[in-house]
Design a protein around this motif. Structure first.
Motif, PDB file in Angstrom:
ATOM      1  N   GLY A  89       0.796  -1.220   0.000  1.00 16.97           N
ATOM      2  CA  GLY A  89       0.000   0.000   0.000  1.00 16.97           C
ATOM      3  C   GLY A  89       0.831   1.274   0.000  1.00 16.97           C
ATOM      4  N   GLY A  90       0.166   2.347  -0.336  1.00 21.42           N
ATOM      5  CA  GLY A  90       0.827   3.640  -0.465  1.00 21.42           C
ATOM      6  C   GLY A  90       1.337   4.218   0.844  1.00 21.42           C
ATOM      7  N   LYS A  91       0.634   4.001   1.939  1.00 19.55           N
ATOM      8  CA  LYS A  91       1.056   4.580   3.217  1.00 19.55           C
ATOM      9  C   LYS A  91       2.396   4.014   3.651  1.00 19.55           C
ATOM     10  CE  LYS A  91       0.431   7.024   7.010  1.00 19.55           C
ATOM     11  NZ  LYS A  91       0.268   8.472   7.007  1.00 19.55           N
ATOM     12  N   SER A  92       2.594   2.705   3.498  1.00 16.31           N
ATOM     13  CA  SER A  92       3.877   2.117   3.903  1.00 16.31           C
ATOM     14  C   SER A  92       5.007   2.669   3.031  1.00 16.31           C
ATOM     15  CB  SER A  92       3.840   0.585   3.860  1.00 16.31           C
ATOM     16  OG  SER A  92       3.599   0.110   2.561  1.00 16.31           O
ATOM     17  N   PHE A  93       4.768   2.794   1.737  1.00 12.65           N
ATOM     18  CA  PHE A  93       5.793   3.304   0.827  1.00 12.65           C
ATOM     19  C   PHE A  93       6.095   4.775   1.122  1.00 12.65           C
ATOM     20  CE2 PHE A  93       7.220   5.080  -3.264  1.00 12.65           C
ATOM     21  CZ  PHE A  93       8.323   4.276  -3.491  1.00 12.65           C
ATOM     22  N   ASP A  94       5.058   5.578   1.284  1.00 10.14           N
ATOM     23  CA  ASP A  94       5.255   7.007   1.556  1.00 10.14           C
ATOM     24  C   ASP A  94       5.965   7.231   2.893  1.00 10.14           C
ATOM     25  OD1 ASP A  94       3.971   7.529  -0.831  1.00 10.14           O
ATOM     26  OD2 ASP A  94       2.053   8.062   0.110  1.00 10.14           O
ATOM     27  N   THR A  95       5.620   6.439   3.894  1.00 11.95           N
ATOM     28  CA  THR A  95       6.264   6.575   5.200  1.00 11.95           C
ATOM     29  C   THR A  95       7.731   6.177   5.112  1.00 11.95           C
ATOM     30  OG1 THR A  95       4.153   6.134   6.306  1.00 11.95           O
ATOM     31  CG2 THR A  95       6.144   5.904   7.635  1.00 11.95           C
ATOM     32  N   PHE A  96       8.020   5.110   4.386  1.00 13.53           N
ATOM     33  CA  PHE A  96       9.408   4.698   4.176  1.00 13.53           C
ATOM     34  C   PHE A  96      10.197   5.826   3.517  1.00 13.53           C
ATOM     35  CE2 PHE A  96      12.704   3.047   1.397  1.00 13.53           C
ATOM     36  CZ  PHE A  96      13.443   2.252   2.259  1.00 13.53           C
ATOM     37  N   ARG A  97       9.661   6.390   2.452  1.00 10.25           N
ATOM     38  CA  ARG A  97      10.346   7.474   1.729  1.00 10.25           C
ATOM     39  C   ARG A  97      10.565   8.692   2.628  1.00 10.25           C
ATOM     40  NH1 ARG A  97      13.223   5.736  -2.383  1.00 10.25           N
ATOM     41  NH2 ARG A  97      12.103   5.569  -4.314  1.00 10.25           N
ATOM     42  N   ARG A  98       9.583   9.021   3.437  1.00  4.18           N
ATOM     43  CA  ARG A  98       9.685  10.188   4.310  1.00  4.18           C
ATOM     44  C   ARG A  98      10.804  10.003   5.338  1.00  4.18           C
ATOM     45  NH1 ARG A  98       5.283   9.863   7.038  1.00  4.18           N
ATOM     46  NH2 ARG A  98       4.025  10.283   5.213  1.00  4.18           N
ATOM     47  N   HIS A  99      10.919   8.810   5.888  1.00  5.37           N
ATOM     48  CA  HIS A  99      11.895   8.589   6.950  1.00  5.37           C
ATOM     49  C   HIS A  99      13.270   8.148   6.440  1.00  5.37           C
ATOM     50  CE1 HIS A  99       9.285   9.275  10.380  1.00  5.37           C
ATOM     51  NE2 HIS A  99       8.334   8.674   9.702  1.00  5.37           N
ATOM     52  N   TYR A 100      13.296   7.472   5.301  1.00  4.56           N
ATOM     53  CA  TYR A 100      14.571   6.906   4.850  1.00  4.56           C
ATOM     54  C   TYR A 100      15.054   7.450   3.513  1.00  4.56           C
ATOM     55  CZ  TYR A 100      13.916   3.819   8.756  1.00  4.56           C
ATOM     56  OH  TYR A 100      13.727   3.337  10.018  1.00  4.56           O
ATOM     57  N   GLY A 101      14.198   8.129   2.784  1.00  4.57           N
ATOM     58  CA  GLY A 101      14.613   8.758   1.528  1.00  4.57           C
ATOM     59  C   GLY A 101      15.518   7.880   0.706  1.00  4.57           C
ATOM     60  N   ARG A 102      16.713   8.355   0.465  1.00  5.21           N
ATOM     61  CA  ARG A 102      17.694   7.614  -0.341  1.00  5.21           C
ATOM     62  C   ARG A 102      18.808   7.052   0.531  1.00  5.21           C
ATOM     63  NH1 ARG A 102      16.297   8.495  -5.508  1.00  5.21           N
ATOM     64  NH2 ARG A 102      15.245  10.431  -6.010  1.00  5.21           N
ATOM     65  N   ASP A 103      18.458   6.564   1.687  1.00  8.35           N
ATOM     66  CA  ASP A 103      19.424   5.999   2.619  1.00  8.35           C
ATOM     67  C   ASP A 103      20.251   4.922   1.911  1.00  8.35           C
ATOM     68  OD1 ASP A 103      20.642   4.351   4.659  1.00  8.35           O
ATOM     69  OD2 ASP A 103      19.265   5.236   6.096  1.00  8.35           O
ATOM     70  N   PRO A 104      21.586   5.026   1.953  1.00 13.63           N
ATOM     71  CA  PRO A 104      22.433   4.044   1.256  1.00 13.63           C
ATOM     72  C   PRO A 104      22.304   2.624   1.806  1.00 13.63           C
ATOM     73  CG  PRO A 104      23.762   5.558   2.583  1.00 13.63           C
ATOM     74  CD  PRO A 104      22.355   6.074   2.610  1.00 13.63           C
TER      75      PRO A 104
END
Length: 173
Positions: free
Chosen positions: A115-130
């Motif tokens: 779902g979108g909420k899990s993906f959006d939350t991941f992006r918000r907190h981890y962005g492009r984390d290596p």
């Protein structure tokens, strides 16, 4: 259910290549202490259906099936405030430590966001984390029982979720 709620511990072992990430378990799942515990949620039917199998009745057997397929389960959100079960009502989300999970389980090759909420939350907190450079990130439609214009049936969801099939271990049912 209202107030601060907490997700479950991850279901994972060293063989897992695919991590399915929800946002936060719904109220019924939290009450049962089970990932995707609402019997109307499509998740277990989708996971089994990708291999042409029928879900087992018991939760423990379902977890064992996921493990045999190389599938781990967790949530992006470790705790939050949320009345009811709707992702739209999530507030004050604190993420789980996904970079640490990847360090501890180096065989993980794909995160499948339920779902979108899990993906959006991941992006918000981890962005492009290596920490996630070797992990494919796939946003999938939610297996929630709430229909959308594009996702109304099990077949709709199975078609969308087939992209994770290459990460599933081939096993006998």
């Amino acid at each position: 259910m209202s107030g601060r709620i907490h997700s479950f511990a991850p279901v994972i072992d060293g063989e897992a290549a695919l991590l399915v990430l929800g946002s936060m378990p719904g109220a019924q799942s939290l009450q049962l202490g089970q990932y995707y515990g609402n019997p109307r949620n499509y998740f277990w039917r989708v996971l089994y259906g990708l291999s042409g199998d029928t879900p087992d009745e018991s939760y423990e057997a379902r977890l064992d099936y996921a493990r045999r397929k190389g599938v781990a389960l967790w949530d992006v959100i470790g705790s939050c405030e949320r009345p009811g079960s709707l992702d739209a009502n999530i507030r004050e989300a604190v993420p789980n430590d996904l970079p640490e999970l990847v360090r501890n389980y180096p065989n993980l090759r794909c995160f499948a966001f339920n779902g979108g909420k899990s993906f959006d939350t991941f992006r918000r907190h981890y962005g492009r984390d290596p920490a996630f450079s070797a992990v494919e990130l796939i946003q999938l439609p939610s297996t929630s029982p709430i229909p959308t214009a594009a996702m109304r049936t099990l077949e709709d969801r199975l078609a969308a979720w087939r992209v994770i099939a290459p990460y599933l271990k081939q096993t006998e049912s």
